[in-house]
Design a protein around this motif. Structure first.
Motif, short mmCIF file in Angstrom:
data_model
loop_
_atom_site.label_atom_id
_atom_site.label_comp_id
_atom_site.label_asym_id
_atom_site.label_seq_id
_atom_site.Cartn_x
_atom_site.Cartn_y
_atom_site.Cartn_z
N LYS A 15 0.91 -1.16 0.02
CA LYS A 15 0.17 -0.01 -0.06
C LYS A 15 1.09 1.29 0.34
CE LYS A 15 -3.66 2.19 2.77
NZ LYS A 15 -4.40 1.73 3.91
N GLY A 16 0.64 2.00 -0.96
CA GLY A 16 1.30 3.32 -1.03
C GLY A 16 2.30 3.47 -1.95
N GLU B 211 -5.33 0.34 -1.73
CA GLU B 211 -5.55 -0.62 -0.87
C GLU B 211 -5.07 -2.15 -1.48
OE1 GLU B 211 -9.66 -2.46 1.10
OE2 GLU B 211 -10.04 -0.58 -0.26
N MET B 212 -4.78 -2.97 -0.40
CA MET B 212 -4.31 -4.33 -0.78
C MET B 212 -5.50 -5.59 -0.19
SD MET B 212 -1.37 -4.59 -2.63
CE MET B 212 -0.90 -6.17 -2.33
N PHE B 213 -5.70 -6.56 -1.18
CA PHE B 213 -6.43 -7.43 -0.83
C PHE B 213 -5.46 -8.91 -0.96
CE2 PHE B 213 -9.36 -4.49 -2.54
CZ PHE B 213 -10.15 -4.00 -1.37
N PRO B 214 -4.81 -9.19 -0.02
CA PRO B 214 -3.98 -10.23 0.17
C PRO B 214 -4.56 -11.78 -0.29
CG PRO B 214 -3.65 -9.36 2.13
CD PRO B 214 -4.82 -8.66 1.28
N ARG C 50 -5.09 -9.25 -5.02
CA ARG C 50 -5.33 -8.06 -5.99
C ARG C 50 -5.21 -6.81 -5.15
NH1 ARG C 50 -8.66 -9.00 -10.18
NH2 ARG C 50 -9.11 -11.11 -10.78
N ALA C 51 -4.91 -5.67 -6.01
CA ALA C 51 -4.81 -4.09 -5.29
C ALA C 51 -5.85 -3.27 -6.08
CB ALA C 51 -3.47 -3.88 -5.61
N ILE D 39 -2.21 -8.47 -8.93
CA ILE D 39 -1.01 -8.13 -8.51
C ILE D 39 0.32 -8.44 -9.65
CG2 ILE D 39 -1.15 -7.37 -6.11
CD1 ILE D 39 0.39 -9.80 -5.61
N SER D 40 -0.24 -9.46 -10.46
CA SER D 40 0.54 -10.10 -11.44
C SER D 40 0.56 -8.93 -12.52
CB SER D 40 0.15 -11.54 -11.88
OG SER D 40 -1.06 -11.38 -12.62
N ASN D 41 -0.20 -8.17 -12.72
CA ASN D 41 -0.12 -7.09 -13.75
C ASN D 41 0.12 -5.86 -13.33
OD1 ASN D 41 -1.67 -9.10 -15.35
ND2 ASN D 41 -3.53 -8.36 -14.53
N LEU D 42 0.90 -5.60 -12.05
CA LEU D 42 1.32 -4.51 -11.60
C LEU D 42 2.96 -4.68 -11.44
CD1 LEU D 42 -1.09 -3.75 -8.94
CD2 LEU D 42 -0.89 -2.89 -11.05
#
Length: 107
Positions: free
Chosen positions: A9-10, A29-32, A36-37, A69-72
Motif C-alpha cells: 500500500k502506498g 488498498e491491498m487484498f492479499p 489483488r490491489a 498484482i501480477s499485472n503490476l
C-alpha cells in the motif's frame, strides 16, 4: 496465510497488462487473500447507486476496481521506470525491498 508481495500500500506502480497498460498509479488498498490491489485511477468501473445519505441524487459513479498484482510492477524511484523487486538484508539485519534495475532500496 501471511504471504509477502512485491507491492505494498502506498507504492507507485506501473500497469503492464490490461486496458490500462502503460499507466502509473498509487496503490490505495491491498487484498492479499485475492492477490489483488486497488490502484488510483486504474481499472475504473461504472457503479449504479441508489440515492442515499452520501449521494442523495443516486446515479452512476465511477470507481476503481481491484486489479491482479501480477499485472503490476513497482516504479523505480531513481529512473521512474518499472522494475522487479528483490529482497536483501540491510546493514541493521532487516529484510528490505530493493529495485533490481538500480539497486535502490524501496521505502
Amino acid at each position: 496465510m501471511n504471504r509477502k508481495f512485491h507491492i505494498k500500500k502506498g507504492d507507485l506502480v506501473y500497469v503492464n497488462a490490461g486496458v490500462d497498460k502503460g499507466k502509473q498509479g498509487k496503490v490505495l488498498e491491498m487484498f492479499p487473500e485475492q492477490e489483488r490491489a486497488i490502484v488510483e485511477g486504474i481499472n475504473m468501473v461504472s457503479k449504479h447507486t441508489k440515492p442515499n445519505a452520501k449521494n442523495p441524487q443516486g446515479g452512476i459513479i465511477k470507481k476503481e476496481a481491484p486489479i491482479h498484482i501480477s499485472n503490476l510492477n513497482v516504479v523505480d524511484p531513481s529512473t521512474n521506470k518499472p522494475t522487479r523487486v528483490g529482497r536483501k538484508l540491510n546493514d541493521k539485519g532487516k529484510l528490505v525491498r530493493y529495485a533490481k534495475k538500480s539497486g535502490e532500496i524501496l521505502k
